[in-house]
Design a protein around this motif. Structure first.
Motif, PDB file in Angstrom:
ATOM      1  N   LYS A 144      -4.744 -13.926   7.192  1.00  0.00           N
ATOM      2  CA  LYS A 144      -3.908 -12.497   6.055  1.00  0.00           C
ATOM      3  C   LYS A 144      -2.331 -12.452   6.362  1.00  0.00           C
ATOM      4  CE  LYS A 144      -8.265 -10.538   8.806  1.00  0.00           C
ATOM      5  NZ  LYS A 144      -8.390  -9.248   9.839  1.00  0.00           N
ATOM      6  N   ILE A 145      -2.294 -11.574   4.878  1.00  0.00           N
ATOM      7  CA  ILE A 145      -1.270 -11.479   4.925  1.00  0.00           C
ATOM      8  C   ILE A 145      -0.905  -9.670   4.763  1.00  0.00           C
ATOM      9  CG2 ILE A 145       1.286 -11.391   3.476  1.00  0.00           C
ATOM     10  CD1 ILE A 145       0.742 -14.131   2.823  1.00  0.00           C
ATOM     11  N   GLY A 147       4.559  -5.036   1.409  1.00  0.00           N
ATOM     12  CA  GLY A 147       3.536  -4.183   0.381  1.00  0.00           C
ATOM     13  C   GLY A 147       2.730  -4.497  -0.210  1.00  0.00           C
ATOM     14  N   VAL A 148       2.536  -5.541   0.032  1.00  0.00           N
ATOM     15  CA  VAL A 148       0.480  -6.922  -0.106  1.00  0.00           C
ATOM     16  C   VAL A 148      -0.099  -7.289   1.214  1.00  0.00           C
ATOM     17  CG1 VAL A 148       0.287  -9.101  -0.627  1.00  0.00           C
ATOM     18  CG2 VAL A 148       2.759  -7.947  -2.149  1.00  0.00           C
ATOM     19  N   ARG A 149      -1.227  -6.979   0.760  1.00  0.00           N
ATOM     20  CA  ARG A 149      -2.387  -7.183   1.348  1.00  0.00           C
ATOM     21  C   ARG A 149      -3.306  -8.365   1.078  1.00  0.00           C
ATOM     22  NH1 ARG A 149      -0.626  -2.887   1.689  1.00  0.00           N
ATOM     23  NH2 ARG A 149      -1.844  -2.000   0.236  1.00  0.00           N
ATOM     24  N   PHE A 150      -3.449  -9.213   1.395  1.00  0.00           N
ATOM     25  CA  PHE A 150      -4.012 -10.451   1.149  1.00  0.00           C
ATOM     26  C   PHE A 150      -4.821 -11.050   2.299  1.00  0.00           C
ATOM     27  CE2 PHE A 150      -4.281 -15.212   0.592  1.00  0.00           C
ATOM     28  CZ  PHE A 150      -4.726 -15.294  -0.962  1.00  0.00           C
ATOM     29  N   ARG A 151      -5.825 -11.365   1.806  1.00  0.00           N
ATOM     30  CA  ARG A 151      -7.378 -11.467   2.762  1.00  0.00           C
ATOM     31  C   ARG A 151      -7.715 -12.964   2.048  1.00  0.00           C
ATOM     32  NH1 ARG A 151     -12.531 -11.377   4.206  1.00  0.00           N
ATOM     33  NH2 ARG A 151     -12.916 -11.664   5.969  1.00  0.00           N
ATOM     34  N   CYS A 152      -7.756 -14.678   3.173  1.00  0.00           N
ATOM     35  CA  CYS A 152      -9.314 -15.200   2.893  1.00  0.00           C
ATOM     36  C   CYS A 152      -9.913 -15.740   3.894  1.00  0.00           C
ATOM     37  CB  CYS A 152      -7.377 -16.310   2.004  1.00  0.00           C
ATOM     38  SG  CYS A 152      -8.101 -17.723   1.333  1.00  0.00           S
ATOM     39  N   ALA A 153     -11.077 -15.665   3.654  1.00  0.00           N
ATOM     40  CA  ALA A 153     -11.721 -15.559   4.332  1.00  0.00           C
ATOM     41  C   ALA A 153     -12.100 -16.888   5.185  1.00  0.00           C
ATOM     42  CB  ALA A 153     -13.052 -15.288   4.000  1.00  0.00           C
ATOM     43  N   ALA A 154     -12.525 -17.390   6.232  1.00  0.00           N
ATOM     44  CA  ALA A 154     -12.692 -18.797   7.010  1.00  0.00           C
ATOM     45  C   ALA A 154     -13.652 -19.441   6.045  1.00  0.00           C
ATOM     46  CB  ALA A 154     -12.905 -17.967   8.161  1.00  0.00           C
ATOM     47  N   PHE A 160       5.252 -17.645   1.740  1.00  0.00           N
ATOM     48  CA  PHE A 160       5.390 -15.901   1.127  1.00  0.00           C
ATOM     49  C   PHE A 160       6.649 -15.913   0.993  1.00  0.00           C
ATOM     50  CE2 PHE A 160       5.248 -11.291   2.539  1.00  0.00           C
ATOM     51  CZ  PHE A 160       4.007 -11.359   1.155  1.00  0.00           C
ATOM     52  N   SER A 161       6.369 -14.971  -0.342  1.00  0.00           N
ATOM     53  CA  SER A 161       7.850 -14.125  -0.490  1.00  0.00           C
ATOM     54  C   SER A 161       8.250 -13.255  -1.288  1.00  0.00           C
ATOM     55  CB  SER A 161       8.973 -15.462  -1.288  1.00  0.00           C
ATOM     56  OG  SER A 161       8.991 -15.806  -2.605  1.00  0.00           O
ATOM     57  N   SER A 162       8.802 -12.282  -1.396  1.00  0.00           N
ATOM     58  CA  SER A 162       8.802 -11.279  -2.579  1.00  0.00           C
ATOM     59  C   SER A 162      10.185 -11.224  -3.214  1.00  0.00           C
ATOM     60  CB  SER A 162       9.003  -9.949  -2.171  1.00  0.00           C
ATOM     61  OG  SER A 162       9.192  -8.637  -2.953  1.00  0.00           O
ATOM     62  N   ARG A 163      10.470 -11.411  -4.595  1.00  0.00           N
ATOM     63  CA  ARG A 163      11.741 -11.557  -5.556  1.00  0.00           C
ATOM     64  C   ARG A 163      11.575 -10.151  -6.504  1.00  0.00           C
ATOM     65  NH1 ARG A 163      12.298 -13.973 -10.461  1.00  0.00           N
ATOM     66  NH2 ARG A 163       9.905 -15.002 -10.558  1.00  0.00           N
ATOM     67  N   PRO A 164      12.545  -9.252  -6.167  1.00  0.00           N
ATOM     68  CA  PRO A 164      12.348  -8.051  -7.502  1.00  0.00           C
ATOM     69  C   PRO A 164      13.149  -8.378  -9.013  1.00  0.00           C
ATOM     70  CG  PRO A 164      14.434  -8.126  -5.886  1.00  0.00           C
ATOM     71  CD  PRO A 164      13.889  -9.746  -5.539  1.00  0.00           C
ATOM     72  N   SER A 165      11.601  -7.301  -9.418  1.00  0.00           N
ATOM     73  CA  SER A 165      11.542  -7.829 -11.120  1.00  0.00           C
ATOM     74  C   SER A 165      12.177  -6.014 -11.792  1.00  0.00           C
ATOM     75  CB  SER A 165      10.103  -7.883 -11.123  1.00  0.00           C
ATOM     76  OG  SER A 165       9.660  -8.421 -12.280  1.00  0.00           O
ATOM     77  N   ASP A 193      -8.999 -11.704  -1.211  1.00  0.00           N
ATOM     78  CA  ASP A 193      -8.501 -10.423  -1.657  1.00  0.00           C
ATOM     79  C   ASP A 193      -7.227  -9.949  -1.333  1.00  0.00           C
ATOM     80  OD1 ASP A 193     -11.560  -9.094  -1.126  1.00  0.00           O
ATOM     81  OD2 ASP A 193     -11.523  -9.205   1.051  1.00  0.00           O
ATOM     82  N   LEU A 194      -7.170  -9.319  -2.713  1.00  0.00           N
ATOM     83  CA  LEU A 194      -5.387  -9.443  -2.633  1.00  0.00           C
ATOM     84  C   LEU A 194      -5.262  -7.898  -2.729  1.00  0.00           C
ATOM     85  CD1 LEU A 194      -2.682  -9.977  -2.909  1.00  0.00           C
ATOM     86  CD2 LEU A 194      -3.032 -10.330  -5.834  1.00  0.00           C
ATOM     87  N   GLU A 195      -4.054  -6.682  -2.233  1.00  0.00           N
ATOM     88  CA  GLU A 195      -3.745  -5.436  -2.789  1.00  0.00           C
ATOM     89  C   GLU A 195      -2.382  -5.176  -2.569  1.00  0.00           C
ATOM     90  OE1 GLU A 195      -5.396  -2.508  -0.602  1.00  0.00           O
ATOM     91  OE2 GLU A 195      -7.092  -2.814   0.526  1.00  0.00           O
ATOM     92  N   ILE A 196      -1.930  -4.842  -3.597  1.00  0.00           N
ATOM     93  CA  ILE A 196      -0.337  -4.509  -3.863  1.00  0.00           C
ATOM     94  C   ILE A 196       0.048  -3.081  -3.689  1.00  0.00           C
ATOM     95  CG2 ILE A 196       1.365  -5.168  -5.176  1.00  0.00           C
ATOM     96  CD1 ILE A 196       0.385  -7.680  -6.348  1.00  0.00           C
ATOM     97  N   ASN A 197       0.136  -2.780  -3.248  1.00  0.00           N
ATOM     98  CA  ASN A 197       1.276  -1.056  -3.224  1.00  0.00           C
ATOM     99  C   ASN A 197       2.005  -0.982  -4.448  1.00  0.00           C
ATOM    100  OD1 ASN A 197       0.196  -1.138  -0.402  1.00  0.00           O
ATOM    101  ND2 ASN A 197       2.414  -0.956   0.520  1.00  0.00           N
ATOM    102  N   LEU A 198       1.623   0.151  -5.248  1.00  0.00           N
ATOM    103  CA  LEU A 198       1.905   0.948  -6.350  1.00  0.00           C
ATOM    104  C   LEU A 198       3.464   1.640  -6.137  1.00  0.00           C
ATOM    105  CD1 LEU A 198      -0.901   2.595  -8.133  1.00  0.00           C
ATOM    106  CD2 LEU A 198       0.567   0.322  -8.715  1.00  0.00           C
TER     107      LEU A 198
END
Length: 223
Positions: free
Chosen positions: A25-26, A30-37, A48-53, A75-80
């Protein structure tokens, strides 16, 4: 400093070790990422990194590497951003290849806490890569390739944003299937569906992209 606005900087988080037999999990930046077992074939370091755009509506988030295969979807969620209050015409793009239809998740309060999770887009991805939120306001473009005939009609349906998702063709009110060939063109064969030859035909073409922008082309052709 001294009235000069500083450019936002890239946020880097060192690689996280993920075991193939455990959930990964991450929940950061502003990101939630889940990779199941079981989704990872082998243990791996997940960067994992974040770059302005200025091109996208969110930062560009790098999750893992495209060289790491996934067995199934994650599963991937990104905040608006605060300026956006709906998911209309929005989608998530993987800059390394792929676009994803999303569900809009409204802002949510955390029980027994003053914390509020901002609205987000949620989807499922089958690859690691560089992810961002994008808006698509452009409708698909429909073009005839060559002259229509009773034996074959060839269409080029393109979309510069999220990509063509659905299409439908009616000839004289009758549905005629159009299949995509290996060049990305849509091919229909009116002769196989009871369309009369040698008369003027009313053709109605619908094309819809991933986020719901629709083009309807009505025309008349003789064949």
């Amino acid at each position: 400093v001294n009235g000069v606005k500083e450019e936002p900087k890239e946020h880097k988080i060192s690689g996280r070790f993920a075991k193939a037999g455990n959930d990964f999990k991450i929940d950061s930046l502003g990101v939630r990422f889940r990779c199941a077992a079981g989704n990872l074939y082998t243990d791996a370091d997940i960067a994992f990194s974040s770059r302005p755009s200025t091109t996208y509506l969110s930062p560009i988030f790098t999750i893992g590497s495209t060289t790491i295969p996934l067995h199934s979807y994650c599963d991937l969620e990104i905040n608006l951003p605060d300026s956006i209050d709906s998911g209309e015409q929005l989608y998530i793009v993987n800059l390394d290849g792929g676009v994803y239809r999303c569900n809009y998740i409204p802002a949510q309060g955390i029980p027994f806490s003053k914390r509020v999770v901002p609205p987000a887009l949620k989807t499922r991805v089958r690859d690691f890569g560089r992810f961002a939120i994008r808006k698509d306001t452009e409708k698909p473009v429909i073009e005839f390739v060559g002259a229509p005939s009773i034996n074959q009609i060839t269409l080029k349906i393109s979309d510069v944003g999220s990509g063509v998702s659905k299409w439908k063709v009616l000839i004289d009110g009758k549905f005629v299937p159009f299949d995509m060939n290996n060049k990305g063109l849509r091919i229909g064969k009116p002769v196989n569906y009871g369309i009369k030859q040698g008369i003027n035909h009313k053709i109605e073409i619908h094309a819809i992209d991933l986020v719901g922008n629709e083009t309807v082309l009505n025309t008349e052709k003789r064949f």
